[in-house]
Design an enzyme around this catalytic site. Structure first.
Site, PDB file in Angstrom:
ATOM      1  N   HIS A 114      -3.381  -4.931   0.772  1.00  0.00           N
ATOM      2  CA  HIS A 114      -2.894  -5.220   2.060  1.00  0.00           C
ATOM      3  C   HIS A 114      -2.850  -6.953   1.993  1.00  0.00           C
ATOM      4  CE1 HIS A 114      -2.618  -1.653   4.411  1.00  0.00           C
ATOM      5  NE2 HIS A 114      -3.502  -1.146   3.270  1.00  0.00           N
ATOM      6  N   CYS A 162       0.724  -1.162  -0.089  1.00  0.00           N
ATOM      7  CA  CYS A 162       0.024  -0.209  -0.163  1.00  0.00           C
ATOM      8  C   CYS A 162       0.852   1.353  -0.233  1.00  0.00           C
ATOM      9  CB  CYS A 162      -1.029   0.026   1.178  1.00  0.00           C
ATOM     10  SG  CYS A 162      -2.259   1.057   1.050  1.00  0.00           S
ATOM     11  N   GLU A 219      -1.329  -8.843   4.467  1.00  0.00           N
ATOM     12  CA  GLU A 219      -1.852  -9.190   5.821  1.00  0.00           C
ATOM     13  C   GLU A 219      -3.310  -9.321   5.944  1.00  0.00           C
ATOM     14  OE1 GLU A 219      -1.611  -4.639   6.327  1.00  0.00           O
ATOM     15  OE2 GLU A 219      -0.790  -6.162   4.853  1.00  0.00           O
TER      16      GLU A 219
END
Length: 190
Positions: free
Chosen positions: A167, A78, A169
């Site tokens: 993202h 990002c 994660e």
């Protein structure tokens, strides 16, 4: 394998989700601030997202300069993706409103970072800025796109430097596949 996690968040506690995610696949993760990157023996580096807006001058010049001289594989997530682009002359633009949702991304090039993934993937995005495609084409290959952002993923044309707008994660199995592929790139680079 020793990975450097560069925390670009203003609220430094926000790194926890990414740190926990990385620890699922990496034995040693060292977290540092984006203004104080040590000259240590790291296998690779990951740059976090951030609430900072590059178009408004909210970034670490130290990090941008470090990126120009780095010799290890890097994955920007990002904001990390945007600061990589910016460091190499890219233009970062503000959409004027945040995008925060799960989207479909089209993989344009089956680079190693997307190995084993289908042409279309679902990922989690949370950003307000994007990389202007015209400003980076000479230095980066565009690996993925979406209807929201033309530049969803990049790789430097000469260096093992990657950026993803989404993202990892927060993107479940797709995010873990991207991380594992990046770790494979690190191993091949060692």
């Amino acid at each position: 394998m020793k990975i450097l996690l560069i925390n670009a968040y203003r609220d430094k506690s926000r790194i926890k989700t990414l740190l926990d995610f990385l620890k699922k696949a990496v034995d040693e993760v060292i977290v540092v601030s984006d203004t104080d990157i040590p000259e240590d023996n790291f296998s690779g580096a990951v740059i976090s997202g951030s609430e900072n807006l590059i178009a408004k001058g909210e970034y670490s010049e130290f990090l941008a300069q470090w990126l120009k001289s780095v010799e290890i594989p890097v994955l920007g997530i990002c904001f990390g993706h945007q600061i990589i682009s910016y460091a190499y002359g890219g233009v970062i633009k503000d959409t004027g409103k945040p995008l925060k949702k799960t989207i479909t991304v089209e993989i344009l090039n089956k680079d190693r970072i997307f190995q084993g993934l289908p042409k279309y993937i679902k990922v989690s995005e949370s950003h307000q800025e994007y990389v202007d495609i015209k400003s980076i084409k000479d230095k980066f290959e565009i690996l993925a796109t979406s209807k929201f952002t033309e530049v969803e993923a990049i790789v430097h044309k000469k260096l093992p430097i990657y950026g993803v707008q989404f993202h990892i994660e927060r993107s479940g199995e797709v995010g873990m596949a991207v991380l594992e592929n990046f770790l494979g790139i690190i191993e091949k680079n060692s």
